[in-house]
Design an enzyme around this catalytic site. Structure first.
Site, PDB file in Angstrom:
ATOM      1  N   GLY A  51      -1.443   1.596   9.587  1.00  0.00           N
ATOM      2  CA  GLY A  51      -2.570   0.413   9.758  1.00  0.00           C
ATOM      3  C   GLY A  51      -2.901   0.467  10.984  1.00  0.00           C
ATOM      4  O   GLY A  51      -3.974   0.921  11.270  1.00  0.00           O
ATOM      5  N   ARG A  52      -2.043  -0.566  11.819  1.00  0.00           N
ATOM      6  CA  ARG A  52      -2.897  -1.377  13.157  1.00  0.00           C
ATOM      7  C   ARG A  52      -3.341  -0.108  14.139  1.00  0.00           C
ATOM      8  O   ARG A  52      -4.417  -0.436  14.953  1.00  0.00           O
ATOM      9  CB  ARG A  52      -2.057  -2.292  13.709  1.00  0.00           C
ATOM     10  CG  ARG A  52      -2.001  -3.475  12.932  1.00  0.00           C
ATOM     11  CD  ARG A  52      -0.968  -4.433  13.394  1.00  0.00           C
ATOM     12  NE  ARG A  52       0.479  -3.945  12.940  1.00  0.00           N
ATOM     13  CZ  ARG A  52       1.631  -4.385  12.826  1.00  0.00           C
ATOM     14  NH1 ARG A  52       1.849  -5.660  13.825  1.00  0.00           N
ATOM     15  NH2 ARG A  52       2.549  -3.764  12.331  1.00  0.00           N
TER      16      ARG A  52
ATOM     17  N   ASP B 170       0.827  -2.768  -3.065  1.00  0.00           N
ATOM     18  CA  ASP B 170       2.095  -3.072  -2.424  1.00  0.00           C
ATOM     19  C   ASP B 170       2.466  -4.405  -2.510  1.00  0.00           C
ATOM     20  O   ASP B 170       2.333  -5.217  -1.428  1.00  0.00           O
ATOM     21  CB  ASP B 170       2.026  -2.787  -0.818  1.00  0.00           C
ATOM     22  CG  ASP B 170       3.173  -2.797  -0.149  1.00  0.00           C
ATOM     23  OD1 ASP B 170       4.432  -2.724  -0.642  1.00  0.00           O
ATOM     24  OD2 ASP B 170       3.174  -3.008   1.053  1.00  0.00           O
ATOM     25  N   LEU B 171       3.019  -4.924  -3.777  1.00  0.00           N
ATOM     26  CA  LEU B 171       3.331  -6.331  -3.747  1.00  0.00           C
ATOM     27  C   LEU B 171       5.016  -6.516  -3.464  1.00  0.00           C
ATOM     28  O   LEU B 171       5.544  -7.349  -3.725  1.00  0.00           O
ATOM     29  CB  LEU B 171       2.845  -6.840  -5.140  1.00  0.00           C
ATOM     30  CG  LEU B 171       1.493  -6.663  -5.439  1.00  0.00           C
ATOM     31  CD1 LEU B 171       0.872  -7.266  -6.785  1.00  0.00           C
ATOM     32  CD2 LEU B 171       0.837  -7.520  -4.059  1.00  0.00           C
ATOM     33  N   LYS B 172       5.724  -5.464  -3.252  1.00  0.00           N
ATOM     34  CA  LYS B 172       7.067  -5.435  -2.967  1.00  0.00           C
ATOM     35  C   LYS B 172       7.852  -6.573  -3.747  1.00  0.00           C
ATOM     36  O   LYS B 172       8.334  -7.395  -3.300  1.00  0.00           O
ATOM     37  CB  LYS B 172       7.287  -5.877  -1.361  1.00  0.00           C
ATOM     38  CG  LYS B 172       6.747  -4.733  -0.535  1.00  0.00           C
ATOM     39  CD  LYS B 172       7.319  -4.978   0.868  1.00  0.00           C
ATOM     40  CE  LYS B 172       6.738  -4.001   1.741  1.00  0.00           C
ATOM     41  NZ  LYS B 172       5.352  -4.091   1.963  1.00  0.00           N
TER      42      LYS B 172
ATOM     43  N   ASN C  80      13.658  -9.829 -15.522  1.00  0.00           N
ATOM     44  CA  ASN C  80      12.770 -10.664 -16.465  1.00  0.00           C
ATOM     45  C   ASN C  80      11.560 -10.853 -15.671  1.00  0.00           C
ATOM     46  O   ASN C  80      10.427 -10.296 -16.174  1.00  0.00           O
ATOM     47  CB  ASN C  80      13.448 -11.970 -17.191  1.00  0.00           C
ATOM     48  CG  ASN C  80      12.358 -12.283 -18.272  1.00  0.00           C
ATOM     49  OD1 ASN C  80      11.962 -11.505 -19.170  1.00  0.00           O
ATOM     50  ND2 ASN C  80      11.853 -13.336 -18.264  1.00  0.00           N
TER      51      ASN C  80
ATOM     52  N   THR D 142      10.848  -1.228   7.567  1.00  0.00           N
ATOM     53  CA  THR D 142      10.749  -0.579   8.621  1.00  0.00           C
ATOM     54  C   THR D 142      10.656  -1.566   9.958  1.00  0.00           C
ATOM     55  O   THR D 142      10.988  -0.925  11.149  1.00  0.00           O
ATOM     56  CB  THR D 142       9.611   0.296   8.843  1.00  0.00           C
ATOM     57  OG1 THR D 142       8.317  -0.575   8.652  1.00  0.00           O
ATOM     58  CG2 THR D 142       9.635   1.587   7.777  1.00  0.00           C
TER      59      THR D 142
ATOM     60  N   ASP E  81      12.849  -9.977  -7.709  1.00  0.00           N
ATOM     61  CA  ASP E  81      13.313 -11.166  -8.444  1.00  0.00           C
ATOM     62  C   ASP E  81      14.149 -10.647  -9.560  1.00  0.00           C
ATOM     63  O   ASP E  81      14.628  -9.503  -9.489  1.00  0.00           O
ATOM     64  CB  ASP E  81      11.942 -11.510  -9.048  1.00  0.00           C
ATOM     65  CG  ASP E  81      12.281 -13.235  -9.063  1.00  0.00           C
ATOM     66  OD1 ASP E  81      12.975 -13.593  -9.819  1.00  0.00           O
ATOM     67  OD2 ASP E  81      11.127 -13.872  -8.779  1.00  0.00           O
TER      68      ASP E  81
ATOM     69  N   LYS F  41      -4.198   0.697   0.735  1.00  0.00           N
ATOM     70  CA  LYS F  41      -3.112  -0.224   0.227  1.00  0.00           C
ATOM     71  C   LYS F  41      -3.564  -1.601   0.268  1.00  0.00           C
ATOM     72  O   LYS F  41      -4.229  -2.012   1.388  1.00  0.00           O
ATOM     73  CB  LYS F  41      -1.997  -0.021   1.237  1.00  0.00           C
ATOM     74  CG  LYS F  41      -0.829  -0.697   0.794  1.00  0.00           C
ATOM     75  CD  LYS F  41       0.388  -0.446   1.608  1.00  0.00           C
ATOM     76  CE  LYS F  41       0.592  -1.088   2.949  1.00  0.00           C
ATOM     77  NZ  LYS F  41       1.241  -2.330   2.941  1.00  0.00           N
TER      78      LYS F  41
HETATM   79  O1  LIG Z   1       5.685  -1.024   1.638  1.00  0.00           O
HETATM   80  C1  LIG Z   1       5.033  -0.888   2.682  1.00  0.00           C
HETATM   81  O2  LIG Z   1       4.010  -0.269   2.773  1.00  0.00           O
HETATM   82  C2  LIG Z   1       5.820  -1.281   3.958  1.00  0.00           C
HETATM   83  C3  LIG Z   1       7.181  -1.267   3.860  1.00  0.00           C
HETATM   84  C4  LIG Z   1       8.133  -1.200   5.143  1.00  0.00           C
HETATM   85  O3  LIG Z   1       9.253  -0.884   5.294  1.00  0.00           O
HETATM   86  N1  LIG Z   1       7.208  -1.312   6.253  1.00  0.00           N
HETATM   87  C5  LIG Z   1       5.970  -1.639   6.467  1.00  0.00           C
HETATM   88  O4  LIG Z   1       5.342  -1.573   7.542  1.00  0.00           O
HETATM   89  N2  LIG Z   1       5.311  -1.694   5.319  1.00  0.00           N
HETATM   90  C6  LIG Z   1       3.786  -1.510   5.363  1.00  0.00           C
HETATM   91  O5  LIG Z   1       3.088  -0.680   6.000  1.00  0.00           O
HETATM   92  C7  LIG Z   1       2.175  -1.212   6.648  1.00  0.00           C
HETATM   93  C8  LIG Z   1       2.285  -0.800   8.296  1.00  0.00           C
HETATM   94  O6  LIG Z   1       1.093  -1.459   8.961  1.00  0.00           O
HETATM   95  P1  LIG Z   1       1.196  -1.082  10.317  1.00  0.00           P
HETATM   96  O7  LIG Z   1       2.570  -1.442  11.076  1.00  0.00           O
HETATM   97  O8  LIG Z   1       0.018  -1.842  10.974  1.00  0.00           O
HETATM   98  O9  LIG Z   1       0.695   0.473  10.779  1.00  0.00           O
HETATM   99  C9  LIG Z   1       1.818  -2.864   6.352  1.00  0.00           C
HETATM  100  O10 LIG Z   1       0.961  -2.848   5.416  1.00  0.00           O
HETATM  101  C10 LIG Z   1       3.231  -3.121   5.937  1.00  0.00           C
HETATM  102  O11 LIG Z   1       3.352  -4.134   4.781  1.00  0.00           O
END
Ligand SMILES: O=C(O)c1cc(=O)[nH]c(=O)n1[C@@H]1O[C@H](COP(=O)(O)O)[C@@H](O)[C@H]1O
Length: 240
Positions: free
Chosen positions: A215-216, A60-62, A68, A124, A65, A33
């Site tokens: 991730g972490r 994942d640029l979320k 347009n 989350t 806006d 990602k």
């Molecule tokens: O869209 C996402 O990936 C995302 C949505 C969400 O609601 N919560 C969320 O934690 N994320 C992404 O998921 C990853 C979670 O990372 P860790 O918390 O390190 O496992 C991060 O890169 C967040 O940007």
């Protein structure tokens, strides 16, 4: 799909050298990602690097806006030929619809496959208490997350991002063809950090997630490859 292929690892690092170092340290990871931090820092060059290594990419640029602007951004993002792309459900029906059309246009411009467009239901990192008291949403959290997923589904999006705690309900209501991606996943041995609504990787898969974003627990581990292996073993054990 084997359980390992369901794990997406975020490249939440500040620059391209750190991103490449992580990709090389974890050659087993097939799906990476690229999020706000890295894309803002490096621009699209990181996407080319991942593609040259045959990796799948979640951009994942979320987006959040007006219709347009969101359509323009989605069109541009779709030209890169990425696999997944995010937008917030709370942009509303018009923006979501414009986004679904824009990814087709963008992908056609560079002759690539359009990304699967998936909607953020509720981050989350937000707890039920914060939803009620800070965001003033007068719905129970599971009901709110479900309504955001249904808005996305009705508007023609491919799926949603939700916490593992809501995924069973979303799977049941939205059906098997709606892609469900769960961040906020934590093995029992990992710190929760800023995640508020987590479950373990096995629990999230059993509840119906298609993909897990982890991730972490992997990337901040002293030995990321061992953390990855441990998660894969736990998933394999629990999928039998
Ligand atoms: O869209 C996402 O990936 C995302 C949505 C969400 O609601 N919560 C969320 O934690 N994320 C992404 O998921 C990853 C979670 O990372 P860790 O918390 O390190 O496992 C991060 O890169 C967040 O940007």
């Amino acid at each position: 799909m084997n359980p390992e292929q369901r794990i997406i690892v975020p490249l939440d690092v500040p620059d391209i050298a750190s991103a490449i170092a992580l990709v090389e340290r974890l050659p087993q990871v097939t799906f990476w990602k690229v999020g706000l931090e890295l894309f803002t820092s490096t621009g699209p060059s990181i996407l080319e690097i991942l593609k040259s290594r045959q990796k799948q990419i979640f951009l994942d640029l979320k987006f959040h806006d007006i219709p347009n602007t969101v359509a323009g951004a989605c069109q541009a993002a779709a030209r890169y030929g990425v696999d997944l792309l995010t937008i917030h459900s709370t942009t509303g029906k018009d923006a979501l619809k414009a986004a679904t059309e824009a990814i087709q246009t963008g992908a056609a411009q560079t002759s690539v496959k359009p990304p699967k467009l998936i909607a953020i239901t509720l981050l989350t990192s937000i707890s039920a208490r914060q939803l009620a008291f800070d965001l003033k949403i007068p719905l129970e959290l599971p009901e709110y997350a479900l309504s955001m997923a249904l808005l996305a589904q009705e508007t023609g999006l491919d799926g949603a991002v939700c916490s593992p705690q809501e995924v069973a309900q979303l799977r049941q209501t939205c059906g098997d063809n709606f892609l469900l991606v769960c961040p906020g996943v934590r093995p029992t041995w990992a710190d929760k950090g800023d995640q508020k609504r987590s479950l373990t990787p096995s629990q999230a898969i059993q509840a119906g997630a298609d993909y897990l974003v982890i991730g972490r627990p992997i990337t901040s581990a002293a030995e990321p490859e061992l953390a990855w292996k441990r998660i894969c073993e736990e998933l394999a054990e629990n999928s039998q």
